[in-house]
Design a protein around this motif. Sequence first.
Motif, PDB file in Angstrom:
ATOM      1  N   ALA A  74       0.833  -1.208   0.000  1.00  9.36           N
ATOM      2  CA  ALA A  74       0.000   0.000   0.000  1.00  9.36           C
ATOM      3  C   ALA A  74       0.865   1.254   0.000  1.00  9.36           C
ATOM      4  O   ALA A  74       0.591   2.212  -0.734  1.00  9.36           O
ATOM      5  N   GLY A  75       1.912   1.259   0.810  1.00  8.79           N
ATOM      6  CA  GLY A  75       2.804   2.412   0.854  1.00  8.79           C
ATOM      7  C   GLY A  75       3.571   2.592  -0.436  1.00  8.79           C
ATOM      8  O   GLY A  75       3.714   3.704  -0.943  1.00  8.79           O
ATOM      9  N   TRP A  76       4.069   1.497  -0.973  1.00 11.43           N
ATOM     10  CA  TRP A  76       4.802   1.561  -2.234  1.00 11.43           C
ATOM     11  C   TRP A  76       3.909   2.077  -3.351  1.00 11.43           C
ATOM     12  O   TRP A  76       4.323   2.933  -4.124  1.00 11.43           O
ATOM     13  N   ALA A  77       2.680   1.581  -3.409  1.00 12.53           N
ATOM     14  CA  ALA A  77       1.747   2.041  -4.445  1.00 12.53           C
ATOM     15  C   ALA A  77       1.463   3.523  -4.294  1.00 12.53           C
ATOM     16  O   ALA A  77       1.395   4.255  -5.283  1.00 12.53           O
ATOM     17  N   GLY A  78       1.300   3.990  -3.063  1.00 15.84           N
ATOM     18  CA  GLY A  78       1.067   5.409  -2.845  1.00 15.84           C
ATOM     19  C   GLY A  78       2.230   6.268  -3.294  1.00 15.84           C
ATOM     20  O   GLY A  78       2.040   7.348  -3.857  1.00 15.84           O
ATOM     21  N   LEU A  79       3.430   5.794  -3.071  1.00 14.96           N
ATOM     22  CA  LEU A  79       4.605   6.553  -3.500  1.00 14.96           C
ATOM     23  C   LEU A  79       4.791   6.497  -5.008  1.00 14.96           C
ATOM     24  O   LEU A  79       5.186   7.482  -5.627  1.00 14.96           O
ATOM     25  N   VAL A  80       4.510   5.357  -5.613  1.00 12.57           N
ATOM     26  CA  VAL A  80       4.670   5.221  -7.062  1.00 12.57           C
ATOM     27  C   VAL A  80       3.602   6.010  -7.807  1.00 12.57           C
ATOM     28  O   VAL A  80       3.886   6.620  -8.839  1.00 12.57           O
ATOM     29  N   VAL A  81       2.393   6.039  -7.287  1.00 12.04           N
ATOM     30  CA  VAL A  81       1.322   6.812  -7.930  1.00 12.04           C
ATOM     31  C   VAL A  81       1.694   8.290  -7.961  1.00 12.04           C
ATOM     32  O   VAL A  81       1.353   9.008  -8.888  1.00 12.04           O
ATOM     33  N   ARG A  82       2.434   8.729  -6.984  1.00 14.23           N
ATOM     34  CA  ARG A  82       2.861  10.128  -6.946  1.00 14.23           C
ATOM     35  C   ARG A  82       3.787  10.445  -8.107  1.00 14.23           C
ATOM     36  O   ARG A  82       3.798  11.537  -8.626  1.00 14.23           O
ATOM     37  N   TYR A  83       4.596   9.491  -8.517  1.00 11.13           N
ATOM     38  CA  TYR A  83       5.539   9.683  -9.618  1.00 11.13           C
ATOM     39  C   TYR A  83       5.263   8.674 -10.724  1.00 11.13           C
ATOM     40  O   TYR A  83       5.957   7.677 -10.845  1.00 11.13           O
ATOM     41  N   PRO A  84       4.241   8.909 -11.558  1.00  9.29           N
ATOM     42  CA  PRO A  84       3.871   7.904 -12.558  1.00  9.29           C
ATOM     43  C   PRO A  84       4.752   7.895 -13.806  1.00  9.29           C
ATOM     44  O   PRO A  84       4.540   7.089 -14.688  1.00  9.29           O
TER      45      PRO A  84
END
Length: 86
Positions: free
Chosen positions: A45-55
């Motif tokens: 969940a945390g990784w996805a949140g960080l990756v969504v920030r930098y697509p």
Amino acid sequence: MWQTILLSFSGSLVAGNGLPHFIRGITRRRYPSGLGNGPFPNLVAGWAGLVVRYPALSFASIGVGVLLIGLFHADPGAFGREETSQ
């Protein structure tokens, strides 16, 4: 211009929410998450949140590297497994 401000603000909210989940995942601590409370669901969940920030595609390799080292820390970790008392 207001679209840029709005997108930056919402992206920062997602990244700010992803950071505590990612940290709890790599430190193998329980933390409430929509995916579950264990280390792996929080890491994802945390990784996805960080990756969504930098697509952007240029961050894809960074994202994969962070995910792999996060998975390492979420399971065996840098200090090995915790011993359970009998």
